[in-house]
Motif scaffolding. Sequence first.
Motif, PDB file in Angstrom:
ATOM      1  N   ALA A 139     -30.482  34.428  14.130  1.00 19.46           N
ATOM      2  CA  ALA A 139     -29.422  35.359  13.729  1.00 19.46           C
ATOM      3  C   ALA A 139     -28.289  34.643  13.003  1.00 19.46           C
ATOM      4  O   ALA A 139     -27.852  35.081  11.929  1.00 19.46           O
ATOM      5  CB  ALA A 139     -28.879  36.097  14.958  1.00 19.46           C
ATOM      6  N   ILE A 140     -27.803  33.536  13.565  1.00 21.75           N
ATOM      7  CA  ILE A 140     -26.655  32.852  12.946  1.00 21.75           C
ATOM      8  C   ILE A 140     -27.041  32.203  11.632  1.00 21.75           C
ATOM      9  O   ILE A 140     -26.296  32.242  10.650  1.00 21.75           O
ATOM     10  CB  ILE A 140     -26.020  31.816  13.907  1.00 21.75           C
ATOM     11  N   ASN A 141     -28.242  31.636  11.560  1.00 20.27           N
ATOM     12  CA  ASN A 141     -28.636  30.942  10.333  1.00 20.27           C
ATOM     13  C   ASN A 141     -28.956  31.902   9.199  1.00 20.27           C
ATOM     14  O   ASN A 141     -28.896  31.515   8.026  1.00 20.27           O
ATOM     15  CB  ASN A 141     -29.812  30.006  10.606  1.00 20.27           C
ATOM     16  N   ASN A 142     -29.276  33.146   9.521  1.00 23.85           N
ATOM     17  CA  ASN A 142     -29.456  34.145   8.478  1.00 23.85           C
ATOM     18  C   ASN A 142     -28.116  34.630   7.931  1.00 23.85           C
ATOM     19  O   ASN A 142     -28.046  35.141   6.822  1.00 23.85           O
ATOM     20  CB  ASN A 142     -30.248  35.338   9.019  1.00 23.85           C
ATOM     21  N   LYS A 143     -27.067  34.478   8.713  1.00 25.11           N
ATOM     22  CA  LYS A 143     -25.728  34.915   8.279  1.00 25.11           C
ATOM     23  C   LYS A 143     -25.061  33.908   7.357  1.00 25.11           C
ATOM     24  O   LYS A 143     -24.342  34.275   6.433  1.00 25.11           O
ATOM     25  CB  LYS A 143     -24.812  35.104   9.500  1.00 25.11           C
ATOM     26  N   LEU A 144     -25.259  32.628   7.633  1.00 23.20           N
ATOM     27  CA  LEU A 144     -24.439  31.600   6.994  1.00 23.20           C
ATOM     28  C   LEU A 144     -24.863  31.305   5.561  1.00 23.20           C
ATOM     29  O   LEU A 144     -26.048  31.206   5.249  1.00 23.20           O
ATOM     30  CB  LEU A 144     -24.492  30.310   7.830  1.00 23.20           C
ATOM     31  N   ARG A 145     -23.866  31.130   4.698  1.00 26.46           N
ATOM     32  CA  ARG A 145     -24.085  30.799   3.300  1.00 26.46           C
ATOM     33  C   ARG A 145     -23.132  29.675   2.885  1.00 26.46           C
ATOM     34  O   ARG A 145     -22.136  29.398   3.568  1.00 26.46           O
ATOM     35  CB  ARG A 145     -23.850  32.030   2.397  1.00 26.46           C
ATOM     36  N   ARG A 146     -23.437  29.073   1.745  1.00 22.98           N
ATOM     37  CA  ARG A 146     -22.543  28.044   1.207  1.00 22.98           C
ATOM     38  C   ARG A 146     -21.139  28.611   1.008  1.00 22.98           C
ATOM     39  O   ARG A 146     -20.977  29.722   0.508  1.00 22.98           O
ATOM     40  CB  ARG A 146     -23.058  27.513  -0.133  1.00 22.98           C
ATOM     41  N   GLY A 147     -20.144  27.829   1.419  1.00 26.15           N
ATOM     42  CA  GLY A 147     -18.761  28.260   1.298  1.00 26.15           C
ATOM     43  C   GLY A 147     -18.183  28.804   2.580  1.00 26.15           C
ATOM     44  O   GLY A 147     -16.950  28.846   2.748  1.00 26.15           O
ATOM     45  N   ASP A 148     -19.028  29.241   3.507  1.00 23.63           N
ATOM     46  CA  ASP A 148     -18.523  29.789   4.768  1.00 23.63           C
ATOM     47  C   ASP A 148     -17.832  28.712   5.602  1.00 23.63           C
ATOM     48  O   ASP A 148     -18.250  27.544   5.613  1.00 23.63           O
ATOM     49  CB  ASP A 148     -19.673  30.383   5.595  1.00 23.63           C
ATOM     50  N   ILE A 149     -16.803  29.132   6.320  1.00 24.77           N
ATOM     51  CA  ILE A 149     -16.148  28.246   7.280  1.00 24.77           C
ATOM     52  C   ILE A 149     -16.751  28.539   8.651  1.00 24.77           C
ATOM     53  O   ILE A 149     -16.813  29.701   9.072  1.00 24.77           O
ATOM     54  CB  ILE A 149     -14.627  28.462   7.281  1.00 24.77           C
ATOM     55  N   VAL A 150     -17.217  27.491   9.315  1.00 22.20           N
ATOM     56  CA  VAL A 150     -17.930  27.670  10.580  1.00 22.20           C
ATOM     57  C   VAL A 150     -17.395  26.717  11.649  1.00 22.20           C
ATOM     58  O   VAL A 150     -16.804  25.679  11.344  1.00 22.20           O
ATOM     59  CB  VAL A 150     -19.453  27.429  10.409  1.00 22.20           C
ATOM     60  N   GLY A 151     -17.629  27.117  12.884  1.00 19.78           N
ATOM     61  CA  GLY A 151     -17.405  26.231  14.014  1.00 19.78           C
ATOM     62  C   GLY A 151     -18.743  25.817  14.582  1.00 19.78           C
ATOM     63  O   GLY A 151     -19.678  26.640  14.653  1.00 19.78           O
ATOM     64  N   VAL A 152     -18.862  24.549  14.947  1.00 20.08           N
ATOM     65  CA  VAL A 152     -20.133  24.025  15.465  1.00 20.08           C
ATOM     66  C   VAL A 152     -19.871  23.365  16.811  1.00 20.08           C
ATOM     67  O   VAL A 152     -19.054  22.443  16.912  1.00 20.08           O
ATOM     68  CB  VAL A 152     -20.762  23.004  14.496  1.00 20.08           C
ATOM     69  N   ARG A 153     -20.574  23.838  17.835  1.00 23.04           N
ATOM     70  CA  ARG A 153     -20.483  23.255  19.173  1.00 23.04           C
ATOM     71  C   ARG A 153     -21.818  22.611  19.493  1.00 23.04           C
ATOM     72  O   ARG A 153     -22.866  23.252  19.415  1.00 23.04           O
ATOM     73  CB  ARG A 153     -20.137  24.337  20.190  1.00 23.04           C
ATOM     74  N   GLY A 154     -21.784  21.301  19.791  1.00 22.40           N
ATOM     75  CA  GLY A 154     -23.043  20.626  20.035  1.00 22.40           C
ATOM     76  C   GLY A 154     -22.875  19.167  20.395  1.00 22.40           C
ATOM     77  O   GLY A 154     -21.802  18.728  20.835  1.00 22.40           O
ATOM     78  N   ASN A 155     -23.960  18.388  20.175  1.00 16.66           N
ATOM     79  CA  ASN A 155     -24.012  16.986  20.578  1.00 16.66           C
ATOM     80  C   ASN A 155     -23.976  16.059  19.375  1.00 16.66           C
ATOM     81  O   ASN A 155     -24.564  16.373  18.340  1.00 16.66           O
ATOM     82  CB  ASN A 155     -25.315  16.692  21.349  1.00 16.66           C
ATOM     83  N   PRO A 156     -23.323  14.898  19.506  1.00 15.61           N
ATOM     84  CA  PRO A 156     -23.414  13.870  18.457  1.00 15.61           C
ATOM     85  C   PRO A 156     -24.816  13.263  18.451  1.00 15.61           C
ATOM     86  O   PRO A 156     -25.465  13.161  19.500  1.00 15.61           O
ATOM     87  CB  PRO A 156     -22.372  12.824  18.879  1.00 15.61           C
ATOM     88  N   GLY A 157     -25.277  12.866  17.270  1.00 11.14           N
ATOM     89  CA  GLY A 157     -26.581  12.226  17.182  1.00 11.14           C
ATOM     90  C   GLY A 157     -26.812  11.658  15.800  1.00 11.14           C
ATOM     91  O   GLY A 157     -25.983  11.802  14.896  1.00 11.14           O
ATOM     92  N   LYS A 158     -27.962  10.985  15.653  1.00  7.57           N
ATOM     93  CA  LYS A 158     -28.375  10.488  14.349  1.00  7.57           C
ATOM     94  C   LYS A 158     -29.837  10.850  14.115  1.00  7.57           C
ATOM     95  O   LYS A 158     -30.641  10.870  15.045  1.00  7.57           O
ATOM     96  CB  LYS A 158     -28.179   8.968  14.238  1.00  7.57           C
TER      97      LYS A 158
END
Length: 526
Positions: free
Chosen positions: A113-132
């Motif tokens: 659902a969220i990934n179908n909404k998001l487009r280039r230019g959108d401002i988003v908040g991301v909650r998650g884990n650091p990683g490489k």
Amino acid sequence: MAHYDLRVDEETLEPNQYFKIRTQAVQALKGMGEDPYPHKYHVDMSLTEFIEKYSHLQSEDHRTDVILSVSGRIHAKRAAGAKLLFYDLRGEGVKLQVMASSKFYTSAMEFEAINNKLRRGDIVGVRGNPGKTKKGELSIIPIEMTLLSPCLHMLPHLHSGLKVKETRFRQRYLDLILNDYVRQNFVTRCRIIAYLRSFLDQQGFLEVETPMMSQIPGGAVARPFVTHHNELDLKLYMRIAPELYHKMLVVGGLDRVYEIGRQFRNEGIDLTHNPEFTTCEFYMAYADYNDLMKITEDLLSGMVKHITGGYKITYHPDGPTGKACVIDFSPPFRRVSMTHDLAKIMDVTFPPPETYDSDETRKFFDELCAQKGVECPPPRTTARLLDKLLGEFLEVTCINPTFICDHPQIMSPLAKGHRRDKGLTERFELFVMKKELCNAYTELNDPIRQRELFEQQAKAKAEGDDEAMFIDETFCTALEYGLPPTSGWGMGIDRLTMFLTDSNNIKEVLLFPIMKPDDNKGAAPV
């Protein structure tokens, strides 16, 4: 079309079509009870802090023990399958990758659902884990993503960028989104002002604020903007300089004052001039212009070293594709005498300075300009003729910082007469790369002499010189109470910023420069 196929219609749509579709999508979200513009989003750390704190991680590290929130604007969206997407999140002049994987997300349904909404230019908040990633790319691996503010217009791609100056200056917000160097230019500008304040505060100066509007425009030779106060039915002028107010403060016992602020001059617009601009002016009791030359050297050389790491900077006066020049701010700066060195360069003997207010001398410089092919529009006063000759023959020799000193009194109605050379004043202008950067002088504090010079200016104004000064009775009265020996100094911050950001257009260092009216106001760039 599969939900992960990111060949979205935006690549083939016209800008107005994209705007319509995106607006409808946002309205649909609202209709389903979702708020695409939430009031608040808690951010644990900036993107810069995230990068600094977790750049040491090893490839394929995934810190599931750490959960934090960041935010930024999406600049790219790439799919690596139905359950793995990558976003480029940008902010504060840095980039952080978002590695969005369905297996780490709250739920597969919410991931889709969220990934179908998001487009280039959108401002988003991301909650998650650091990683490489396997390739060692620092990322945040989301367990939750939130749309904070959708971008309704098609955002230009970073690789093509935003290069049209007209669009860049009119839509500075878009310029800042897409061009990191623009953001850095304004960071440098802020550092210049911060250094100025720190330097003057440490010297015991007091920062003050003086009126932006007054009944008489004074303190400089310039054409003012005129406005009107309805309640008082009074014509007012936007200030062209704060000088007279500052000197009245020194009369009142504030021995060291400075002000960083806007000035307004109703004059031409070109690569180095804007109708409103920013200056720093300070006034220092019990000092003369020799003291200010030393202060200027200390201030500018120290600032350049603090900001750039050395005394020498590279500057392209004709733009990035033109020839590069090296400007050396190492102290001490070169010093030249205005009339003496100008006459020497021109291989001409000038009349004695004490005769510069005579009609004979005016005719001499009038004929000299005609002989040398130097243009000077009417009124062809001695002061204006000399200024044109100065620009044509002496200023052009000033690449590294150079003090042009000891101007004639007729060019300096607020400066104190020279203690040795009659007809001259204790004044200097600092030139860098052929452009004036600073203006300073030992202040005239004789009220009788000041009134005489104001009256000369009034005569010049009556003869058609729109830039000549008015007689300011309030200031003359203040001088009658006694101004101590004082020196004053002013510097253009915009022009200094141009040098330290290698910009040859003043619009590059003004967030919102004056522009001609646009027929397509607010239109998205094509």
